[in-house]
Structures are given as C-alpha cells and as structure tokens.
Design an enzyme around this catalytic site. Structure first.
Site, mmCIF file in Angstrom:
data_model
loop_
_atom_site.group_PDB
_atom_site.id
_atom_site.type_symbol
_atom_site.label_atom_id
_atom_site.label_comp_id
_atom_site.label_asym_id
_atom_site.label_seq_id
_atom_site.Cartn_x
_atom_site.Cartn_y
_atom_site.Cartn_z
ATOM 1 N N SER A 1 0.833 -1.207 0.000
ATOM 2 C CA SER A 1 0.000 0.000 0.000
ATOM 3 C C SER A 1 0.873 1.264 0.000
ATOM 4 O O SER A 1 1.693 1.438 -0.905
ATOM 5 C CB SER A 1 -0.951 -0.042 1.197
ATOM 6 O OG SER A 1 -2.014 0.875 1.023
ATOM 7 N N ASP B 1 -9.521 -6.130 -4.522
ATOM 8 C CA ASP B 1 -9.072 -4.948 -3.782
ATOM 9 C C ASP B 1 -10.058 -3.797 -4.003
ATOM 10 O O ASP B 1 -10.292 -3.373 -5.136
ATOM 11 C CB ASP B 1 -7.675 -4.535 -4.261
ATOM 12 C CG ASP B 1 -7.016 -3.497 -3.362
ATOM 13 O OD1 ASP B 1 -7.736 -2.796 -2.624
ATOM 14 O OD2 ASP B 1 -5.772 -3.385 -3.400
ATOM 15 N N HIS C 1 -7.528 -5.848 -0.290
ATOM 16 C CA HIS C 1 -6.347 -4.995 -0.154
ATOM 17 C C HIS C 1 -5.384 -5.510 0.921
ATOM 18 O O HIS C 1 -4.176 -5.352 0.800
ATOM 19 C CB HIS C 1 -6.792 -3.564 0.188
ATOM 20 C CG HIS C 1 -5.678 -2.573 0.193
ATOM 21 N ND1 HIS C 1 -4.991 -2.223 -0.950
ATOM 22 C CD2 HIS C 1 -5.118 -1.854 1.206
ATOM 23 C CE1 HIS C 1 -4.059 -1.331 -0.651
ATOM 24 N NE2 HIS C 1 -4.109 -1.091 0.650
#
Length: 337
Positions: free
Chosen positions: A148, A278, A306
């Site tokens: 991320s 995601d 995610h």
C-alpha cells in the site's frame, strides 16, 4: 476431605482464577492493552526482537530476526496507519535463517513523529534510506518489500537508491493512476463533494467505522467481537490527527502518483502481488506496473482484497520465497555461463 488437600485445591483454583480474571477484565475494560500484549507475545514467539536506531536526533523503531548471510536480507515497509507488527503474519511462514527487518514508517508507532518532517512519499523514502544506512543494511544489496503506502515508498526507494537493493516486491502499492475507480476512491469523491473530507474511511473513530474499514480492506469477512473493535479504535484514536495530516500529504499532487512517475527508473527484478477484489486500490494497477518495468512478475490472488498480508499470509510468503529462489537460480546460471 483432608484440610491440607482442600487448601491445595483452593490455592490451585486461585492461581488459575487470577490470570483468567485478568484476561476477562482486560477484554472488557482495556481491550487496547490486550491487543498490545498480543503483538508482544507474537513477536517473542516468532523470535522477532525490537531495536532502535538513531540518525542525528531522529529515532527509528524496528524489529528483526536472523543475521545477514549469503541470501539477501529482507526489509519490509508497512502501509498507512499500520506498524511493523503487521508483518508478523508473513514472518510466521518465512525461514528463521533469513535476515528480516520490519521498520515503523516515519511518524508511526515507535519511529519519531515531527511536525517539521516531510511525509511526502519521496520524503519517506529519504528517511528509510537514512534508516538503512543507520543499521548498515546496504552493505550488501537487499530485497525490499512494501505494501500500500509502503509499496509506493518502496518503488520510489528502488528508483532513487538503486544500488541498495537487488530485488523488489510490491503488494497492492499506492501511487498509480487507475482507469477504474475503486470503492474507496468513489467514497473519497463523495466526501469531497459533500465537504466531509474529515470522515476518511481509513481513519475510523468508532467501532462501527472500524468494522466498515475492515470490510473495505478485506475480501474475507472476519468476525471481530465488539470489544476487539473498540480496542482497535482506542489504539488508533490518539494518532488520528497525525493520520489525517499524513493522508492529505500522500494524496497531494506531489505524492499521489509518485510510484508511476518513478517506475521507469526501477531496474531491478520486481514482483507485484495484488488482491483481485481490492476495494482500496484497483487491481488494474498491476498491469500498469507490468507494462513499465522490464523484469516484472505479476501475481493476482483470487478471493483477496487490499489486506493481502492478513488475508493470504502463507501464499504471500511462499510467493516471495519462490521469487527469491528464481532470482538466485538465474544468478547462478549466469555465473556458470
């Protein structure tokens, strides 16, 4: 019954009752303390040790296991509002003879938080480079992993400090333009239009908002008790003002597409792992990376959101190990040729 035997049962019962009552009290009254104890215990069980490194007046907090050896060390960069312990689920499935380092990102957990610091993606990459130099991790090129926000930083790091790393793993990285808006991006746009940008879905302030965030980040639906949700919120609330400032910094024009702007400079073998479902960062970002990085290996995980590290830790660890083994084999073939 013999009084001595009765006393023995009473003492034994009391000895057992005290930790049980302490656990119940912690669960009901101080769930955040229970969460901290949980991470402490898990670190010890996995052999991870916590240390601090200083660069001038700046302090980095990190955990590590193993020592540098013939195989590359692995440095792991966590995502927005997380901390070094988020990698424990992956560490569990990695060999104990691998040298692993998990660092708290700038401003997070035990690493220095300063109002004067540069929290842009390039600013964070510079800080991570300072950390690497502090612990002399770059004596030999290492493997860099980021997820991320940490994936964005990892990609920029690979572009700016290519001599430090030998290979790269990006897990659902931020910093890329997308042709398809994710659920999270749509929510942000709605909040901007209603001028309620203070209600960022990734910065929960109530157990209900925490439950919504978990649903947003995970395809797998975890049944989390209300008390644990409260504990997770209690741990985060003191830091929410910082998280808001950081979030606005990393979505600013300067950082929003940092990875995309730097990916043509990434020259090391790169692995991309992305959850197909995601809802935070759309999986189409994987094809953007694959088209721009020459030696790019893409893995799309089915039934995964995610939070790849939490949802599919064993699979993620295996993919990293297989990628490193492939690179090692290719390197040996080149030497023999």
């Amino acid at each position: 019954m013999d009084p001595d035997v009765l006393n023995m049962f009473v003492i034994a019962g009391g000895t057992l009752a005290i930790p049980i009552l302490a656990f119940v009290a912690s669960f009901l009254l101080w769930p955040s303390a229970l969460i901290r104890i949980y991470y402490w215990y898990w670190r010890r069980a996995l052999g991870m040790q916590v240390r601090y490194a200083n660069y001038d007046d700046y302090q980095f907090c990190y955990s590590y296991r193993g020592r540098p050896g013939y195989r590359p060390s692995i440095l792991m960069l966590h995502g927005f509002s997380a901390h070094k312990d988020m990698w424990l689920s992956i560490v569990k499935f990695l060999p104990k003879n691998l040298h692993l380092v998990c660092v708290d990102m700038p401003g997070h957990e035990g690493t220095t938080r300063s109002a004067l610091d540069d929290y842009s993606i390039s600013g964070q990459a510079k800080r991570i480079h300072q950390f690497v130099e502090c612990i002399k991790l770059n004596r030999k090129p290492f493997h860099l992993v980021g997820t991320s926000m940490g994936g964005n930083v990892a990609g920029v790091y690979a572009a700016q400090y290519p001599e430090d790393i030998c290979s790269l793993t990006l897990i659902c990285p931020a910093g890329l333009p997308s042709t398809t808006d994710s659920k999270f991006i749509k929510q942000l746009r709605e909040l901007q239009e209603s001028e309620r940008i203070d209600r960022i879905p990734l910065i929960p302030s109530t157990p209900e908002e925490m439950a919504d965030m978990l649903k947003l980040c995970s395809y797998v639906r975890f049944k989390v008790p209300q008390q644990i949700l409260q504990g997770l919120v209690d741990v985060r609330i003191p830091h929410n003002d910082f998280y808001r400032k950081l979030f606005l910094e990393i979505v600013d024009e300067k950082s929003r597409h940092s990875l995309h702007e730097n990916m043509s400079k990434i020259k090391v073998p790169t692995q991309v792992i992305w959850g197909k479902q995601d809802q935070v960062l759309d999986v189409s970002g994987a094809s953007v990376l694959a088209s721009a990085i020459p030696d790019c290996h893409v893995y799309i995980l089915e039934n995964c959101g995610h939070s790849v590290v939490v949802e599919r830790p064993r699979k993620t660890a295996n993919l990293i190990l297989e990628f490193l083994a492939l690179l090692h084999s290719m390197d040996n073939n080149k030497k023999q040729a």
